[in-house]
Design an enzyme around this catalytic site. Structure first.
Site, PDB file in Angstrom:
ATOM      1  N   TYR A  87       0.665  -1.049   0.242  1.00  0.00           N
ATOM      2  CA  TYR A  87       0.307  -0.127  -0.349  1.00  0.00           C
ATOM      3  C   TYR A  87       0.799   1.696   0.219  1.00  0.00           C
ATOM      4  O   TYR A  87       0.473   1.859  -0.511  1.00  0.00           O
ATOM      5  CB  TYR A  87      -1.217   0.168   1.245  1.00  0.00           C
ATOM      6  CG  TYR A  87      -1.610   1.288   1.157  1.00  0.00           C
ATOM      7  CD1 TYR A  87      -2.579   1.590   0.466  1.00  0.00           C
ATOM      8  CD2 TYR A  87      -1.601   1.405   2.631  1.00  0.00           C
ATOM      9  CE1 TYR A  87      -2.907   2.911   0.590  1.00  0.00           C
ATOM     10  CE2 TYR A  87      -2.730   2.850   3.321  1.00  0.00           C
ATOM     11  CZ  TYR A  87      -3.530   3.298   2.189  1.00  0.00           C
ATOM     12  OH  TYR A  87      -3.717   4.844   2.202  1.00  0.00           O
ATOM     13  N   ASN A 131       8.161  -9.689  -2.809  1.00  0.00           N
ATOM     14  CA  ASN A 131       7.867 -11.685  -2.674  1.00  0.00           C
ATOM     15  C   ASN A 131       5.874 -11.523  -2.980  1.00  0.00           C
ATOM     16  O   ASN A 131       5.234 -13.089  -3.562  1.00  0.00           O
ATOM     17  CB  ASN A 131       7.895 -12.267  -1.332  1.00  0.00           C
ATOM     18  CG  ASN A 131       6.450 -11.772  -0.053  1.00  0.00           C
ATOM     19  OD1 ASN A 131       5.861 -11.046  -0.654  1.00  0.00           O
ATOM     20  ND2 ASN A 131       7.439 -11.850   1.043  1.00  0.00           N
ATOM     21  N   PHE A 163       9.911  -0.800   3.817  1.00  0.00           N
ATOM     22  CA  PHE A 163       8.476  -0.935   2.895  1.00  0.00           C
ATOM     23  C   PHE A 163       7.925  -2.453   3.472  1.00  0.00           C
ATOM     24  O   PHE A 163       6.657  -2.559   3.783  1.00  0.00           O
ATOM     25  CB  PHE A 163       7.772  -0.442   2.466  1.00  0.00           C
ATOM     26  CG  PHE A 163       7.407   0.683   1.815  1.00  0.00           C
ATOM     27  CD1 PHE A 163       7.746   1.720   2.728  1.00  0.00           C
ATOM     28  CD2 PHE A 163       8.841   1.555   1.334  1.00  0.00           C
ATOM     29  CE1 PHE A 163       7.773   3.406   2.417  1.00  0.00           C
ATOM     30  CE2 PHE A 163       8.881   2.870   1.079  1.00  0.00           C
ATOM     31  CZ  PHE A 163       8.176   4.040   1.750  1.00  0.00           C
ATOM     32  N   ALA A 164       9.064  -3.335   3.838  1.00  0.00           N
ATOM     33  CA  ALA A 164       8.318  -4.900   3.914  1.00  0.00           C
ATOM     34  C   ALA A 164       8.640  -5.762   4.839  1.00  0.00           C
ATOM     35  O   ALA A 164       9.064  -6.374   5.162  1.00  0.00           O
ATOM     36  CB  ALA A 164       9.475  -5.521   2.501  1.00  0.00           C
ATOM     37  N   ALA A 165       7.257  -4.717   6.122  1.00  0.00           N
ATOM     38  CA  ALA A 165       6.988  -5.419   7.071  1.00  0.00           C
ATOM     39  C   ALA A 165       6.179  -6.012   7.027  1.00  0.00           C
ATOM     40  O   ALA A 165       4.903  -6.034   6.431  1.00  0.00           O
ATOM     41  CB  ALA A 165       7.090  -4.502   7.934  1.00  0.00           C
ATOM     42  N   TYR A 225       4.750  -6.971  17.031  1.00  0.00           N
ATOM     43  CA  TYR A 225       5.154  -5.328  15.691  1.00  0.00           C
ATOM     44  C   TYR A 225       5.680  -4.426  16.494  1.00  0.00           C
ATOM     45  O   TYR A 225       7.060  -4.293  15.947  1.00  0.00           O
ATOM     46  CB  TYR A 225       4.060  -5.089  14.927  1.00  0.00           C
ATOM     47  CG  TYR A 225       3.487  -4.310  14.349  1.00  0.00           C
ATOM     48  CD1 TYR A 225       4.179  -4.245  12.898  1.00  0.00           C
ATOM     49  CD2 TYR A 225       2.849  -2.799  14.356  1.00  0.00           C
ATOM     50  CE1 TYR A 225       4.501  -3.022  12.398  1.00  0.00           C
ATOM     51  CE2 TYR A 225       3.314  -2.345  13.695  1.00  0.00           C
ATOM     52  CZ  TYR A 225       3.798  -1.993  12.520  1.00  0.00           C
ATOM     53  OH  TYR A 225       4.056  -0.781  11.797  1.00  0.00           O
ATOM     54  N   LYS A 234       9.752  -3.405  15.549  1.00  0.00           N
ATOM     55  CA  LYS A 234      10.532  -2.492  14.750  1.00  0.00           C
ATOM     56  C   LYS A 234      11.134  -1.932  16.077  1.00  0.00           C
ATOM     57  O   LYS A 234      12.048  -1.093  15.582  1.00  0.00           O
ATOM     58  CB  LYS A 234       8.979  -0.913  14.059  1.00  0.00           C
ATOM     59  CG  LYS A 234       7.964  -2.094  12.990  1.00  0.00           C
ATOM     60  CD  LYS A 234       8.369  -1.458  11.699  1.00  0.00           C
ATOM     61  CE  LYS A 234       6.813  -1.799  10.496  1.00  0.00           C
ATOM     62  NZ  LYS A 234       7.917  -1.737   9.863  1.00  0.00           N
ATOM     63  N   HIS A 240      -8.146  -1.536   9.067  1.00  0.00           N
ATOM     64  CA  HIS A 240      -8.282  -0.305   8.522  1.00  0.00           C
ATOM     65  C   HIS A 240      -9.133   0.210   8.448  1.00  0.00           C
ATOM     66  O   HIS A 240     -10.325  -0.717   7.819  1.00  0.00           O
ATOM     67  CB  HIS A 240      -7.165   0.290   7.996  1.00  0.00           C
ATOM     68  CG  HIS A 240      -6.504  -0.181   7.908  1.00  0.00           C
ATOM     69  ND1 HIS A 240      -4.759   0.322   7.379  1.00  0.00           N
ATOM     70  CD2 HIS A 240      -5.328  -0.581   8.988  1.00  0.00           C
ATOM     71  CE1 HIS A 240      -3.763  -0.381   7.641  1.00  0.00           C
ATOM     72  NE2 HIS A 240      -3.813  -0.746   8.952  1.00  0.00           N
ATOM     73  N   ARG A 255     -11.603  -3.161  22.189  1.00  0.00           N
ATOM     74  CA  ARG A 255      -9.882  -4.056  22.159  1.00  0.00           C
ATOM     75  C   ARG A 255      -9.009  -3.927  22.931  1.00  0.00           C
ATOM     76  O   ARG A 255      -9.021  -2.883  23.621  1.00  0.00           O
ATOM     77  CB  ARG A 255      -9.792  -4.215  20.920  1.00  0.00           C
ATOM     78  CG  ARG A 255     -10.598  -4.236  19.680  1.00  0.00           C
ATOM     79  CD  ARG A 255     -10.382  -4.596  18.226  1.00  0.00           C
ATOM     80  NE  ARG A 255      -9.756  -3.077  17.933  1.00  0.00           N
ATOM     81  CZ  ARG A 255      -9.230  -2.426  17.311  1.00  0.00           C
ATOM     82  NH1 ARG A 255      -9.597  -3.037  15.396  1.00  0.00           N
ATOM     83  NH2 ARG A 255      -9.281  -0.959  16.793  1.00  0.00           N
TER      84      ARG A 255
END
Length: 323
Positions: A10, A30, A71-73, A139, A143, A187, A281
């Site tokens: 995105y 990928n 950006f590939a996380a 997560y 980072k 989102h 949540r």
């Protein structure tokens, strides 16, 4: 030439669409979550994996890479709690593989896509870069670990880097050619728009008893095109030698509640949402709003698009449902 890792995702695809106007671009992805059709045709596309040293070495041997943008996380908080191995393997270990190959080929410029999740649940109204980092999930931990690796690599190997911690990316390119498409979608804005288009039964609001004006959580939304602009400014600062090791927040500094977002979606589209209240949540802070004063002062970046523009651009893309 710039290597964009995760450039079919995105945010990565929006960055690539603007970056190709200024630089030659190679995209590595990928396609596990990215979309090949989202990659601008002017970029060179390589299907491969961030954690595969052979894939990386092939790119660095084949192209004169002068900087890497990452950006590939994996980025789903809930999934990271259930499957932390996946997050530490991809977000940390695979990034180490990338940095190892960069050092081998003497490529010393790196832009890292980080996150507000590094702050955890801060006890301040407005988060700036001096706010304590205290992630509450794998997560965010993954980072922050990479951020520490970058600081150490800078001291020991001369790596030049910029870390961009951003909040809620939203919207779509104003051409409506690319936009936000996740599976599953987590989102708020795309969930609301999908419901308004009839592809989702309802919109769940998780808690309306927070200590905020309308009881729902407040978040800082930023247009994905504004994010892309910040990455390009950061890249230019690195390549010109103005910056070598910096962390910047990216946000609009305002914050909108869940109810405000839903109401704005209804206003922009002219369609009424089917909203259901649900329990809170675990771990959801009442308010997450960023100060971007540092990047404004140092690089001249400021978010340009408001919530209505974010939703308007997203709505045009979702109606087209490109992919």
């Amino acid at each position: 030439m710039i290597l964009v890792v995760g450039g079919a995702g995105y945010i990565g695809s929006h960055l690539v669409k603007d970056l190709v106007e200024k630089e030659e671009v190679v995209v590595l992805d990928n396609l596990t979550t990215g979309h090949r059709e989202a990659v601008d045709s002017r970029a060179i596309f390589v299907k491969g994996d961030l954690g595969n040293e052979e894939d990386l070495q092939m790119i660095f041997r084949s192209y004169p890479i002068k900087a890497v943008m990452h950006f590939a996380a994996n980025s789903l908080v809930g999934e990271s709690v259930v499957d932390p191995l996946k997050y530490y393997q991809n977000n940390v270990a695979s990034t180490l593989t990338l940095l190892k190959v960069m050092m081998k080929f003497q490529v010393k410029n790196f832009i890292f896509s980080s996150t507000a999740a590094t702050y955890g649940i801060p006890n301040v109204e407005i988060i700036d870069e001096s706010t304590m980092t205290a992630p509450i999930n794998p997560y965010g931990h993954s980072k922050l670990m990479v951020e520490q690796v970058l600081a150490d690599f800078s001291k020991s190997y001369g790596l030049n880097y910029v870390v961009l911690r951003y909040f809620n990316a939203a919207g779509a390119h104003d051409s409506a050619v690319i936009g936000e498409s996740h599976d599953p979608e987590t989102h708020l804005i795309p969930i609301v728009l999908q419901q308004l288009l009839g592809s989702r039964e309802k919109v769940s609001v998780f808690g309306d008893d927070y200590d905020t004006p309308d009881g729902t959580c407040i978040r800082d939304y930023i247009h994905v095109t504004d994010l892309a602009a910040a990455h390009i400014l950061a890249l230019e600062a690195l390549l010109s030698g103005k910056k070598s090791a910096e962390v910047y927040n990216l946000g609009n500094g305002l914050g909108y509640s869940v109810k405000e977002v839903i109401e704005t979606c209804e206003k922009v589209t002219g369609v009424k949402a089917n909203v259901e209240m649900a329990d809170r949540r675990a771990g959801d802070p009442a308010r997450l709003v960023a100060s971007s004063a540092k990047i404004l002062n140092e690089l001249g970046w400021k978010a340009q698009r408001n919530l209505e523009q974010i939703i308007g651009d997203a709505w045009r893309w979702h109606k087209e449902q490109k992919y």
